[in-house]
Design an enzyme around this catalytic site. Sequence first.
Site, PDB file in Angstrom:
ATOM      1  N   GLU A  80       0.847  -1.198   0.000  1.00  0.00           N
ATOM      2  CA  GLU A  80       0.000   0.000   0.000  1.00  0.00           C
ATOM      3  C   GLU A  80       0.883   1.250   0.000  1.00  0.00           C
ATOM      4  OE1 GLU A  80      -2.061   0.751   3.777  1.00  0.00           O
ATOM      5  OE2 GLU A  80      -0.146   1.730   4.082  1.00  0.00           O
TER       6      GLU A  80
ATOM      7  N   LYS B 119      -1.603  -8.585  20.751  1.00  0.00           N
ATOM      8  CA  LYS B 119      -2.847  -9.131  21.296  1.00  0.00           C
ATOM      9  C   LYS B 119      -3.687  -9.867  20.248  1.00  0.00           C
ATOM     10  CE  LYS B 119      -5.712  -6.092  23.119  1.00  0.00           C
ATOM     11  NZ  LYS B 119      -6.074  -4.929  23.956  1.00  0.00           N
TER      12      LYS B 119
ATOM     13  N   ARG C 229     -13.942   1.082  16.289  1.00  0.00           N
ATOM     14  CA  ARG C 229     -14.269  -0.264  16.758  1.00  0.00           C
ATOM     15  C   ARG C 229     -14.514  -1.249  15.616  1.00  0.00           C
ATOM     16  NH1 ARG C 229     -19.379   0.858  20.362  1.00  0.00           N
ATOM     17  NH2 ARG C 229     -18.093   2.655  20.845  1.00  0.00           N
TER      18      ARG C 229
ATOM     19  N   THR D 282     -12.353  -2.106  13.585  1.00  0.00           N
ATOM     20  CA  THR D 282     -11.109  -2.816  13.277  1.00  0.00           C
ATOM     21  C   THR D 282     -11.008  -4.194  13.942  1.00  0.00           C
ATOM     22  OG1 THR D 282      -9.977  -1.688  15.077  1.00  0.00           O
ATOM     23  CG2 THR D 282      -9.764  -0.711  12.902  1.00  0.00           C
TER      24      THR D 282
ATOM     25  N   ASN E  94       4.172  -3.629  12.837  1.00  0.00           N
ATOM     26  CA  ASN E  94       3.267  -4.137  11.801  1.00  0.00           C
ATOM     27  C   ASN E  94       3.802  -3.716  10.439  1.00  0.00           C
ATOM     28  OD1 ASN E  94       1.205  -4.851  10.103  1.00  0.00           O
ATOM     29  ND2 ASN E  94      -0.342  -3.538  11.052  1.00  0.00           N
TER      30      ASN E  94
ATOM     31  N   HIS F  82      -1.817 -12.549  10.644  1.00  0.00           N
ATOM     32  CA  HIS F  82      -1.476 -11.131  10.498  1.00  0.00           C
ATOM     33  C   HIS F  82      -1.317 -10.524  11.889  1.00  0.00           C
ATOM     34  CE1 HIS F  82      -1.209  -7.079   9.225  1.00  0.00           C
ATOM     35  NE2 HIS F  82      -2.360  -6.729   9.769  1.00  0.00           N
TER      36      HIS F  82
ATOM     37  N   SER G 248      -7.344  -4.851   5.529  1.00  0.00           N
ATOM     38  CA  SER G 248      -8.518  -4.033   5.807  1.00  0.00           C
ATOM     39  C   SER G 248      -9.299  -3.791   4.530  1.00  0.00           C
ATOM     40  CB  SER G 248      -8.092  -2.695   6.412  1.00  0.00           C
ATOM     41  OG  SER G 248      -7.566  -2.906   7.693  1.00  0.00           O
TER      42      SER G 248
ATOM     43  N   CYS H 151      -3.179  -4.738   4.116  1.00  0.00           N
ATOM     44  CA  CYS H 151      -2.136  -5.628   4.633  1.00  0.00           C
ATOM     45  C   CYS H 151      -2.130  -7.019   4.013  1.00  0.00           C
ATOM     46  CB  CYS H 151      -2.249  -5.746   6.151  1.00  0.00           C
ATOM     47  SG  CYS H 151      -1.940  -4.186   6.992  1.00  0.00           S
TER      48      CYS H 151
ATOM     49  N   THR I 199       2.870   1.339  15.800  1.00  0.00           N
ATOM     50  CA  THR I 199       3.120   0.032  15.165  1.00  0.00           C
ATOM     51  C   THR I 199       3.462   0.070  13.681  1.00  0.00           C
ATOM     52  OG1 THR I 199       0.734  -0.176  14.845  1.00  0.00           O
ATOM     53  CG2 THR I 199       1.685  -1.268  16.790  1.00  0.00           C
TER      54      THR I 199
END
Lengths: 350, 136
Positions: A84, A244, A204, A206, A271, A239, A301, A116, A157
């Site tokens: 990207e 977390k 939210r 994501t 990331n 990914h 995404s 991604c 990140t």
Amino acid sequence: MVLKPRREVGFVGYGAYVPRYRLPNAEVARVWMQGQGSTPIKEKSVAGLDEDVVTMSVEAARNALSRAGPVDPNQIRAVWVGSESHPYAVKPTSTIVAEAIGATPYTQAADWEFACKAGTEAIQAAIGFVGSGMARYALAIGSDVAQARPADALEYTASAGSAAYLVGPAREALATFEGSLSYATDIPDFWRRAYQRYPSHGGRFTGQPAYFTHIVEAVRSLMECLGTEPPDYRYAVFHQPNVKFPISVAKQLGFTVEQVQSGLLVNEIGNTYAASSPLGLTAVLDIAEPGDRVLLASYGSGAGSDALSIRVTDAILERQRLAPRTRDYVTRRREVDYAIYARYSNKLVR
Amino acid sequence: MNSVPRNWRLRQQRYRLVGEICESCGVRIFPPRDVCPECETMEQKEVAFSGRGEVYSYSTVYHPPRGFEEFAPYTVALVRLEEGPLVTAQLTDLDSEQVKIGMSVEMVTRRMQSGGEEGPIVYGYKFRPAIQPAAA
């Protein structure tokens, strides 16, 4: 639903690249949060002043070719770069990479895009290209120098890296391909409009409806089609936008932390977007043994997940040492502060 | 350096370190040229060099020529390739105090000039300290 070509194919070579510079999360917190609050990872990789998606892709591709044995670059019929952050809005990254590795001129050069997961979709397409008999070899690369707005949550990140896979006939492969599956829906979780420097994200959106739903559905459906279960896999790579999410999705799917640990690089390099799960896989292949099964699931995404199942062959042992390992790049570390990071990521104007 | 046709013409040597072997006397030549500097014949064969070499000498540039301001300060070195030729190139991925005569370096393809916001980006060879394997 499962994607699998009639001809047996696999990875003939693989290669990693991570830039040398590291920005600790503590530095981002120092500048924007008075050093307070929790941070998602330890540190992230930062591209040097003379690095971009082209240069990182070239090095990862050279490493993949070093591990491929006697492959003539002129036999590579496709050089595909997923990213990207292509350096040009119009002018392919792939022709420059193809020229630099000696694959020109009889090659199908193209750039891929899907947040991604642009790297894994290039891998899937390469599997189809080789599996159909159209090409003997195809090179697929995931590569990004991810941009984040100063003070945005992503600034902790968003990082830089590249991973390349040379797809070819199964009899030459260090890992053979067992099957793949993609799951995609329209989700407003993350986007960047034309001419904008930094992306926006949908709060939210994501988490549950995006990352978790797509990866869980893709992996569950793939394992159902292949008749495999989590214990059949020695390693699983997901990914990794933070520490977390991949651990949590692994547990939801019935994988253990041990299965994901070896391919989990995010705490040390951040990331790397289109290179994120592909780099996790290079780290796993660096230590894998013949017979190991590995599951890979990307997330992009917008949104979608590509899940792949591979089995490592005897050829892995002699190929691993033919190029720098992922860990060699991760430990080649030069810490920078926020000011140097701002210069390197073109945030300072003079 | 910022001539578009020239950069295009030189892309093989810039991206891949493509030089020549003289088919008459066997000397390795970089950059490629019409006449062998050793035996003065014109029979050369193209070959991509390994990119491995060592620093022969170096100097750090604090006041760069126009077009290279974005990277300053940077170190330029004479690199003795393992095939023999001496190549002038920027060093990268290191701090200037790290440079030593005789240190092992390897070729990488990097940005030479970014071309501002609108121009073409120029890529070419630089050298960096050879990657060391991580402790197991």
